[in-house]
Design an enzyme around this catalytic site. Structure first.
Site, PDB file in Angstrom:
ATOM      1  N   CYS A 149       0.753  -1.188   0.034  1.00  0.00           N
ATOM      2  CA  CYS A 149       0.002  -0.049  -0.061  1.00  0.00           C
ATOM      3  C   CYS A 149       0.798   1.403  -0.050  1.00  0.00           C
ATOM      4  O   CYS A 149       0.476   2.326   0.225  1.00  0.00           O
ATOM      5  CB  CYS A 149      -0.762   0.021   1.381  1.00  0.00           C
ATOM      6  SG  CYS A 149      -1.919  -1.376   1.278  1.00  0.00           S
ATOM      7  N   CYS A 187      -5.029   5.349   8.186  1.00  0.00           N
ATOM      8  CA  CYS A 187      -4.827   3.773   8.550  1.00  0.00           C
ATOM      9  C   CYS A 187      -6.295   3.595   9.579  1.00  0.00           C
ATOM     10  O   CYS A 187      -6.538   2.415   9.836  1.00  0.00           O
ATOM     11  CB  CYS A 187      -3.927   3.224   9.346  1.00  0.00           C
ATOM     12  SG  CYS A 187      -2.236   3.796   8.663  1.00  0.00           S
TER      13      CYS A 187
HETATM   14 FE1  SF4 Z   1      -2.329  -2.049   3.520  1.00  0.00          FE
HETATM   15 FE2  SF4 Z   1      -3.601  -1.280   5.725  1.00  0.00          FE
HETATM   16 FE3  SF4 Z   1      -3.275  -4.124   4.938  1.00  0.00          FE
HETATM   17 FE4  SF4 Z   1      -1.069  -2.765   5.717  1.00  0.00          FE
HETATM   18  S1  SF4 Z   1      -2.655  -3.291   7.108  1.00  0.00           S
HETATM   19  S2  SF4 Z   1      -1.267  -4.293   3.923  1.00  0.00           S
HETATM   20  S3  SF4 Z   1      -1.499  -0.669   4.968  1.00  0.00           S
HETATM   21  S4  SF4 Z   1      -4.311  -2.414   3.918  1.00  0.00           S
END
Ligand code: SF4
Length: 234
Positions: A207, A230
């Site tokens: 991401c 987030c």
């Molecule tokens: Fe992406 Fe959030 Fe999953 Fe990390 S926790 S891989 S930032 S979607």
């Protein structure tokens, strides 16, 4: 007995009194007010906040707890930076906050949530582990800065974190990019090697992209999606 209401009052009073505090003053206040009952969050992009916290550590405090959200999706460079921090700062105790399910189990059950439902993926791998870890403390310290993104422009030095039910201290909220980079240069602070490759806001590997020229540092996070946070700070 100190209640949540008491801590909320502490936060509200400090929000006014420390509105213009330096990072060192905010961290000294944190250690004085909470003893070892606080944790410093780091995404291991650099060790600026950790360095400041260690320098502000009173002798009465043996170690500083540093929270790392070990999502299982990090760049190898980020894990390497975490390990280097641990070696560089003996006073730091890394607290790895992990999701209930290993990545392989999550992908077997739900597929690639970071592609199909990143909000849910962040909830499972960041928000819940953060909440569970913060439940053991009464204050946390973050590296959020007002210049990070428009969503962070009003960040105070101290605030009550209603979502997680504890005091939140943002010692470098007012720092400009020049002040931040100047501190790294002047103090030889550890940095994630990805920064010099152009990654200005480093999160999980699937991401995170490099921001486009002229856009804010966090624009490379979940690039192409409306998502910008987030769920940890906003
Ligand atoms: Fe992406 Fe959030 Fe999953 Fe990390 S926790 S891989 S930032 S979607």
């Amino acid at each position: 007995m100190t209640t949540t209401t008491d801590f909320k009052k502490v936060a509200e009073q400090a929000q006014e009194e420390l509105a213009d505090a330096t990072a060192a003053e905010a961290l000294a206040w944190t250690a004085k007010t909470f003893g070892d009952d606080f944790i410093v969050a780091s995404n291991m992009q650099d060790a600026v906040l950790i360095d400041l916290a260690v320098k502000a550590k009173p002798d009465s405090l043996e170690t500083i707890d540093v929270l790392f959200l070990e999502t299982g999706y990090h760049f190898a460079e980020t894990i390497g930076t975490r390990d280097a921090v641990e070696l560089t700062y003996p006073a730091v105790r890394i607290v790895n906050a992990e999701a209930g399910q290993p990545v392989a189990d999550q992908e077997a059950e739900f597929g690639l949530l970071n592609k199909t439902d990143p909000a849910q993926c962040c909830f499972l791998r960041k928000v819940v582990p953060l909440r569970n870890t913060l439940a053991k403390y009464h204050a946390w310290v973050t590296g959020v800065r007002r210049v990070d993104a428009p969503t962070r422009a009003d960040t105070p030095i101290v605030q009550w974190d209603d979502r997680n039910g504890l005091v939140k201290i943002n010692p470098i909220a007012a720092w400009t990019d020049d002040e931040f980079n100047g501190y790294i240069a002047a103090n030889g602070i550890l940095e994630n090697p990805l920064v010099s490759e152009g990654y200005l806001s480093i999160g999980c590997a699937p991401c995170t992209a490099k921001p486009l020229p002229g856009q804010d540092a966090r624009s490379g996070r979940w690039a192409g999606l409306a998502k910008t946070e987030c769920g940890l700070h906003g």
